[in-house]
Scaffold this active site. Structure first.
Site, PDB file in Angstrom:
ATOM      1  CB  CYS A   1     -14.456  -0.554  -7.809  1.00 36.93           C
ATOM      2  SG  CYS A   1     -12.885  -1.435  -7.894  1.00 36.93           S
TER       3      CYS A   1
ATOM      4  CG  HIS B   1     -13.565   2.058  -3.964  1.00 37.28           C
ATOM      5  ND1 HIS B   1     -12.410   1.560  -3.073  1.00 37.28           N
ATOM      6  CD2 HIS B   1     -13.579   1.364  -5.032  1.00 37.28           C
ATOM      7  CE1 HIS B   1     -12.124   0.361  -3.709  1.00 37.28           C
ATOM      8  NE2 HIS B   1     -12.495   0.519  -4.993  1.00 37.28           N
TER       9      HIS B   1
ATOM     10  NE  ARG C   1     -12.072  -2.644   0.436  1.00 35.96           N
ATOM     11  CZ  ARG C   1     -10.804  -2.051   0.285  1.00 35.96           C
ATOM     12  NH1 ARG C   1     -10.063  -1.953   1.446  1.00 35.96           N
ATOM     13  NH2 ARG C   1     -10.253  -1.705  -1.003  1.00 35.96           N
TER      14      ARG C   1
ATOM     15  CB  CYS D   1      -9.381   2.052  -6.006  1.00 33.05           C
ATOM     16  SG  CYS D   1      -9.950   1.137  -7.279  1.00 33.05           S
TER      17      CYS D   1
ATOM     18  CG  ASP E   1     -12.814  -3.172  -3.129  1.00 29.31           C
ATOM     19  OD1 ASP E   1     -13.314  -3.436  -1.908  1.00 29.31           O
ATOM     20  OD2 ASP E   1     -11.843  -2.640  -3.145  1.00 29.31           O
TER      21      ASP E   1
END
Length: 753
Positions: A564, A625, A568, A628, A566
């Site tokens: 992803c 993760h 993080r 999400c 993302d």
């Protein structure tokens, strides 16, 4: 066709590809082996014996599958000197003993220490040997006789140029001309050295030129005599043995590293310790049979790789072809003019003076070591020149290791002092000078970015600190890496890393210590980004530069990692990987559009196609993760992202994941009961994307054939733990501490889908 059958077929096909490559190497090896033998003053058969042994013995036992070994031009100077000093039988005994020494060194697993020799010294040594080789062989090209030293050859050269104008000069110039011209032609199926020598031989035979030719009386082993110990002081003999073992060993290991950079996909890296032992076995056999010393040779190894070799069968076969030729075509070999071989070695010697290496040395200010090593080899001799270069390189390294940088500046009413490098007694005068310029009573921030601090340096800093604080000042000492100063104050025996200092690189910008640069607290995002780049340049770039130089030529990742966008999720952090390890695809929700989907998108599969078909990756990992945002939007029915048309369109690819989650067929009971539906959908989405990959027939074929493995991973942000999808239970499990060993025949036979 079963996986086992495919592997058997692959083993049978590889030698077929190696056969034509072995012929190419054989054609390159013949003229070079003859020329090196003549240049060394050894029997012509010695060069062929070394080529045979280097191909068969080292090819079978060595640790570099594609490297080709044989008589090397880099050993010519040493061998010629040994033959003149001790005689041929003793030289064979020295070669034999050098091989035994190489076997012992390889068994002690010290091969990689040879790579610690400065490249400036190695390239300077090879260039010096090239100069010596050219100065000696050009006399033969001119129809004369080489002298005993490079300086004598240089001083006699004008006389040779004036006095000799025989047919040998014509043949030598003709050989060099054909060599240069052939290499510039678009078709080069036959190696240029063979063409040049064959053409020169044919011309000399057609015109019946009277000139010295190769002398090869009898068969290959007809003149064999048992190696005899040298009649010389033991110290001199041991020095000769060590010289042959080390020079041949270092040249072979450096060649192995070069071949590793050129090796095709699927060929294993070299085992340097095994390679050193294989070279030792080759020299032991070659010395016993009356052959020249052996080393890995870049010219023949490069020809082997470029000709398409995939296994060590090519190297072994090339040695076999040399043996067949030597046993059956002695009459043809004796037709070769010595001036043609000498001209070939003149060209080879000039190529050993490769000034392109200076481009890599110049930024590190090491070119002077190269030139002084070259000059030392030419003027003083090989051993003396190499020792001179190694001594200079050691002095430069010592200077750099003991160099310290002290920078002071005044900012916001405080004095900032940054000390970096290795802080030893040699840097104390400079440190004292900078500290004494700081006014009394002012606050001081002292940053110690040092990798070592000796007692003299500690005593200087501690004494100054106490003195400065007695006069009303304040000194804050911050150690960036290891706590040398703190441990010296507390009396701890060994330095320990400060908490967090050694892993500062992974902390987010918002968590970094801003005391050193308070302006970052109010800086724009652009300035924060540039501050990170500056930190990378100051701390990390110099460490990764050697890796990046190698990777700049080509990337060879084994893993495609789909995850992803993302912020993080940091793939290199959770897999402890570095540059060149992962081929990464990131998108919203780590989604792979299904084959034939109505919402068309080629971006993900373009990367998958390139990774599997060009880069030949062996594993595709889909990593989801927790928390999400994409899956949260899908779970909410898309209402939260209606105002984002492009994102709404993309998230339609996740409808299959949502349907699968609502059906609950593949949902782990632990996730079904909690903690949240979002966590369950995030897990199911990983499973669905793996199935989406299998919807492409060509990709499914690779998985079924065992050529590709699919892996599901899940990162729990709250615990920072990574889970992996188990193929049988269809559950996400904790990654085991150790992966059980898998037999080679079974590796890759199953897929963790």
């Amino acid at each position: 066709m079963t996986i086992e059958t495919q592997k058997v077929v692959a083993r049978l096909i590889a030698p077929r590809q190696d056969v034509p490559a072995s012929f190419v190497v054989f054609l390159v090896a013949i003229p070079l082996s003859l020329g090196i033998a003549v240049a060394s003053g050894a029997p012509v058969a010695a060069g062929l014996i070394a080529a045979v042994v280097g191909g068969i013995v080292v090819g079978l036992l060595g640790g570099s599958p594609l490297q080709v070994s044989g008589p090397a031009a880099g050993l010519t100077v040493i061998v010629a000197s040994m033959i003149q000093t001790y005689g041929w039988q003793a030289t064979c005994a020295i070669t034999l003993c050098a091989g035994a020494l190489q076997i012992a060194l390889g068994a002690c697993r010290v091969a990689r220490t040879a790579l610690a020799v400065s490249p400036a010294v190695v390239h300077g040594m090879l260039a010096g040997i090239g100069v010596v080789l050219v100065l000696a062989q050009i006399h033969i090209v001119l129809g004369g006789t080489p002298q005993h030293s490079a300086l004598e050859n240089l001083s006699e050269l004008p006389g040779q140029l004036v006095a000799h104008h025989s047919a040998a000069v014509l043949i030598g110039l003709l050989t060099i001309g054909v060599l240069l011209a052939w290499e510039r032609l678009p078709f080069r199926a036959v190696p240029a050295p063979l063409v040049a020598v064959a053409f020169a031989t044919a011309v000399s035979w057609l015109f019946a030129f009277d000139m010295p030719r190769v002398d090869m009386p009898g068969g290959l082993f007809d003149g064999w005599v048992f190696p005899a110990p040298p009649d010389a002081p033991l110290a001199d003999v041991l020095g000769a043995i060590v010289s042959v073992a080390l020079v041949a060993g270092v040249e072979s290991l450096l060649c192995s590293v070069a071949v590793d950079r050129m090796r095709p996909a699927g060929v294993a890296r070299s085992d340097l310790d095994r390679e050193l032992m294989g070279q030792g076995a080759g020299n032991l056999v070659s010395g016993f049979l009356g052959g020249l010393p052996i080393a890995g040779v870049v010219v023949r190894s490069t020809a082997n790789v470029r000709a398409g070799a995939l296994t060590r069968a090519s190297t072994v076969l090339h040695g076999t072809w040399v043996l067949v030729l030597a046993l059956s075509c002695g009459g043809v070999i004796e037709m070769i003019p010595l001036s043609a071989l000498a001209a070939l070695l003149v060209a080879l010697g000039l190529r050993m003076i490769d000034r392109s290496h200076l481009r890599g040395l110049r930024p590190h200010r090491e070119t002077w070591i190269y030139w002084l090593t070259l000059a030392g080899v030419v003027v003083l001799g090989l051993g003396e020149g190499v020792l001179l270069g190694m001594g200079l390189a050691a002095c430069l390294a010592l200077r750099r290791l003991t160099r310290v940088s002290v920078k002071t500046e005044q900012r916001d009413g405080r004095w900032h002092v940054v000390v970096s490098g290795s802080l030893t007694f040699l840097g104390v005068p400079k440190l004292v000078q900078e500290l004494q310029d700081i006014p009394a009573g002012v606050p001081v921030d002292l940053d110690l970015d040092v990798d070592f601090m000796d007692n003299a340096a500690f005593d200087t800093i501690h004494t100054w600190r106490l003195s400065h604080e007695r006069l009303g000042g304040k000194v804050d000492i911050d150690e960036v890496h290891e706590s040398w100063y703190e441990n010296a104050v507390t009396g701890e025996a060994s330095p320990s890393r400060k908490s967090g200092a050694g892993v500062r690189w992974w902390a987010p910008w918002s968590r970094r210590d801003r005391d050193k640069d308070p302006a970052l607290d109010v800086a724009s995002p652009r300035e924060v980004l540039l501050a990170g780049v500056r930190e990378y340049h100051g701390r990390t770039a110099r460490l990764v530069r050697p890796i990046m130089v190698e990777l700049a030529q080509a990337q060879t990742p084994d893993h495609l990692f789909i995850t992803c966008v993302d912020s993080r999720v940091v793939p290199n952090l959770i897999t402890a990987s570095g540059p060149g390890d992962l081929f990464i695809v990131r998108n919203v929700g780590n989604i792979v559009p299904r084959h034939g989907t109505r919402v068309h998108d080629d971006s993900v599969m373009a990367a998958v196609e390139y990774a599997t078909s060009v880069l030949d990756v062996k594993t595709i990992t889909v990593c989801g993760h927790s928390q999400c945002g994409a899956m949260a939007g899908v779970l909410a029915g898309g209402g939260e992202v209606e105002h984002l048309p492009h994102l709404s369109n993309w998230l339609r690819h996740a409808n299959h994941s949502l349907s699968r989650f609502l059906e609950g067929a593949d949902l782990d009971s632990d996730l079904a009961d909690g903690p949240t539906p979002l966590a369950g959908l995030c897990h199911v989405n990983v499973m669905q994307q793996l199935d989406n990959l299998l919807s492409y027939p060509w990709l499914k074929h690779k998985v079924d054939a065992g050529e590709l493995e699919l892996v599901g991973m899940y990162l729990d942000l709250e615990t920072a733990k990574v889970e992996i999808l188990d193929a049988e239970s269809r559950k996400f499990l904790s990654v085991p501490d150790r992966v059980p060993p898998v037999a080679d025949d079974d590796a890759g036979a199953t897929s963790r889908v």
